[in-house]
Design a protein around this motif. Structure first.
Motif, short mmCIF file in Angstrom:
data_model
loop_
_atom_site.label_atom_id
_atom_site.label_comp_id
_atom_site.label_asym_id
_atom_site.label_seq_id
_atom_site.Cartn_x
_atom_site.Cartn_y
_atom_site.Cartn_z
N GLU A 36 -23.19 -3.95 7.09
CA GLU A 36 -24.40 -4.08 7.90
C GLU A 36 -24.43 -5.47 8.53
OE1 GLU A 36 -26.82 -2.00 8.61
OE2 GLU A 36 -26.41 -0.34 7.25
N LYS A 37 -25.19 -5.59 9.64
CA LYS A 37 -25.35 -6.88 10.30
C LYS A 37 -26.54 -7.59 9.65
CE LYS A 37 -24.99 -10.02 13.56
NZ LYS A 37 -26.06 -10.90 13.06
N LEU A 38 -26.25 -8.44 8.66
CA LEU A 38 -27.30 -9.17 7.95
C LEU A 38 -27.22 -10.67 8.18
CD1 LEU A 38 -27.38 -7.34 4.48
CD2 LEU A 38 -29.00 -7.10 6.36
N ALA A 39 -26.02 -11.24 8.00
CA ALA A 39 -25.85 -12.69 8.13
C ALA A 39 -25.65 -13.08 9.59
CB ALA A 39 -24.65 -13.14 7.30
N MET A 40 -26.18 -14.24 9.95
CA MET A 40 -26.08 -14.72 11.32
C MET A 40 -24.66 -15.08 11.67
SD MET A 40 -28.08 -17.90 13.09
CE MET A 40 -27.51 -18.60 14.64
N VAL A 41 -24.18 -14.57 12.80
CA VAL A 41 -22.83 -14.85 13.26
C VAL A 41 -22.90 -15.53 14.62
CG1 VAL A 41 -20.62 -13.83 13.96
CG2 VAL A 41 -21.89 -12.85 12.05
N SER A 42 -22.19 -16.64 14.76
CA SER A 42 -22.11 -17.33 16.04
C SER A 42 -20.76 -18.02 16.16
CB SER A 42 -23.23 -18.38 16.17
OG SER A 42 -23.07 -19.13 17.36
N ARG A 194 -39.16 -11.45 6.93
CA ARG A 194 -39.53 -12.60 7.76
C ARG A 194 -38.32 -13.49 8.02
NH1 ARG A 194 -44.50 -15.38 8.77
NH2 ARG A 194 -45.53 -13.66 7.70
N GLU A 195 -37.53 -13.77 6.98
CA GLU A 195 -36.34 -14.61 7.14
C GLU A 195 -35.26 -13.91 7.94
OE1 GLU A 195 -35.38 -17.79 6.29
OE2 GLU A 195 -37.50 -18.16 5.89
N ILE A 196 -35.12 -12.61 7.75
CA ILE A 196 -34.10 -11.87 8.50
C ILE A 196 -34.43 -11.86 9.98
CG2 ILE A 196 -33.12 -9.57 8.88
CD1 ILE A 196 -33.37 -9.14 5.83
N TYR A 197 -35.68 -11.61 10.32
CA TYR A 197 -36.08 -11.63 11.73
C TYR A 197 -35.92 -13.03 12.33
CZ TYR A 197 -38.10 -6.89 11.59
OH TYR A 197 -38.30 -5.53 11.51
N LYS A 198 -36.25 -14.03 11.55
CA LYS A 198 -36.07 -15.42 12.02
C LYS A 198 -34.61 -15.68 12.38
CE LYS A 198 -36.01 -20.18 10.28
NZ LYS A 198 -36.64 -21.18 9.41
N GLU A 199 -33.70 -15.25 11.51
CA GLU A 199 -32.28 -15.49 11.75
C GLU A 199 -31.78 -14.71 12.96
OE1 GLU A 199 -30.10 -17.84 9.87
OE2 GLU A 199 -32.22 -18.36 9.95
N GLU A 216 -30.86 -28.07 18.15
CA GLU A 216 -32.12 -28.81 18.09
C GLU A 216 -33.31 -27.86 18.19
OE1 GLU A 216 -32.18 -32.22 20.66
OE2 GLU A 216 -30.48 -33.13 19.61
N THR A 217 -33.07 -26.59 17.87
CA THR A 217 -34.15 -25.61 17.85
C THR A 217 -34.21 -24.93 16.48
OG1 THR A 217 -32.73 -23.79 18.61
CG2 THR A 217 -33.87 -25.08 20.30
N ASP A 218 -35.36 -24.36 16.19
CA ASP A 218 -35.51 -23.50 15.03
C ASP A 218 -36.62 -22.51 15.35
OD1 ASP A 218 -35.71 -22.54 12.15
OD2 ASP A 218 -34.23 -24.14 11.98
N VAL A 219 -36.89 -21.62 14.41
CA VAL A 219 -37.85 -20.55 14.66
C VAL A 219 -38.84 -20.46 13.51
CG1 VAL A 219 -38.14 -18.05 14.94
CG2 VAL A 219 -36.20 -19.21 16.04
#
Length: 302
Positions: A36-42, A194-199, A216-219
């Motif tokens: 599943e796509k759970l962890a942030m990938v960049s 909440r944390e998943i949507y934030k990521e 320099e951004t966050d959510v």
């Protein structure tokens, strides 16, 4: 031996910290293992900022992987928090996976050995093996053999080619303690929605903005209304400067709309619900260098 309450099969469970330099492929590997796509990938380094637990069931074992920020050192307070997250995960876990891209020199591994002060048992995972020749891969494995007294196993994997998944999970299971499962086996993560949507919003910022602005951004998730077939989400993107806010918003709001559209698609795919997403942008000067500001956003220093 302890057993799963639903059968007579001896069960295992444990925490496995996944560490390595920025962009070593930690989040990509974990999404592949869990399916599943759970962890942030960049493709940008240092995208992951906090630990995230991802649960994989394998045969009689419950493996709780702990995704961590990349091991790096910078003076900014946020970066210090990220390094401390990785070090804490190493110290708290039953087992460590050290991810080493096949093209990397051994300096990153040597740094990890220094940070592994409690000598937690670890497995070296050679990632991105599809990017090197067979000859280069064998040469890299030979280099690691000089440290074979330090690690339990060395396993080459390629997410792109689908190589090494079962071998890696089998090896991890061998070294986990006997224990009842610690979580419901249907769970994929202990991280709240909440944390998943934030990521997912953060990932969309990284995907749609270049250079230093994403760093320099966050959510902040301001509000979530969870309905049976719809989630209403209000979120604020925090940035350091007014000029950055203008870039994030874009001409006629074009960039913020694109970020919101990408984030909403990710959120809908995960939740299997319709998402109504409202995004705002706020300037908070120096937030990444201020302990109080970091704490307000959710980066708590112990």
């Amino acid at each position: 031996m302890l057993h799963d309450t639903s059968s007579n099969i001896a069960t295992k469970a444990g925490f496995v910290a996944v560490v390595g330099r920025p962009n070593a492929g930690k989040s990509t590997l974990l999404n592949w293992l869990v399916g599943e796509k759970l962890a942030m990938v960049s493709k940008k380094a240092q995208a992951t900022r906090k630990r995230m637990n991802i649960i994989v069931m394998h045969e009689n074992a419950q493996i709780i992987f702990v995704d961590t920020p990349g091991i790096h050192e910078k003076e900014r307070l946020l970066n210090q928090f990220m390094l401390s997250e990785a070090i804490k995960a190493i110290g708290d876990c039953d087992l460590v996976l050290f991810l080493a891209p096949a093209k990397d020199k051994l300096e990153h591994y040597k740094k990890f050995l220094e940070l592994n002060a409690k000598n937690r048992p670890h497995i070296v995972v050679l990632t991105k093996i599809d990017e090197v020749s067979q000859e280069a891969l064998l040469a890299k494995i030979a280099e690691y053999q000089a440290f074979q007294d330090k690690f339990l196993a060395l396993i080459p994997v390629s997410v792109t080619k689908g190589v090494g998944k079962d071998q890696l999970l089998d090896e991890i299971t061998k070294h986990l303690p006997h224990s009842p499962w610690l979580y419901d086996p249907e769970l994929l993560t202990t991280t709240n929605i909440r944390e998943i949507y934030k990521e997912m919003i953060r990932e969309s910022i990284f995907d749609n903005l270049s250079d230093e602005i994403p760093y320099e951004t966050d959510v902040i998730i301001e509000k979530i209304d969870e309905l049976p077939h719809l989630d209403r989400v209000q979120a604020t993107i925090i940035t350091e400067k007014k000029s950055q806010k203008m870039i994030i918003v874009g001409k006629g709001g074009s960039t913020i709309k694109r970020i919101g559209r990408d984030a909403r698609m990710k959120m809908e795919q995960f939740s299997q619900k319709k998402i109504y997403l409202e995004l705002f942008v706020s300037v908070k000067s120096g937030w990444s260098k201020n302990k109080k500001s970091l704490s307000e956003i959710g980066y708590n220093f112990d």
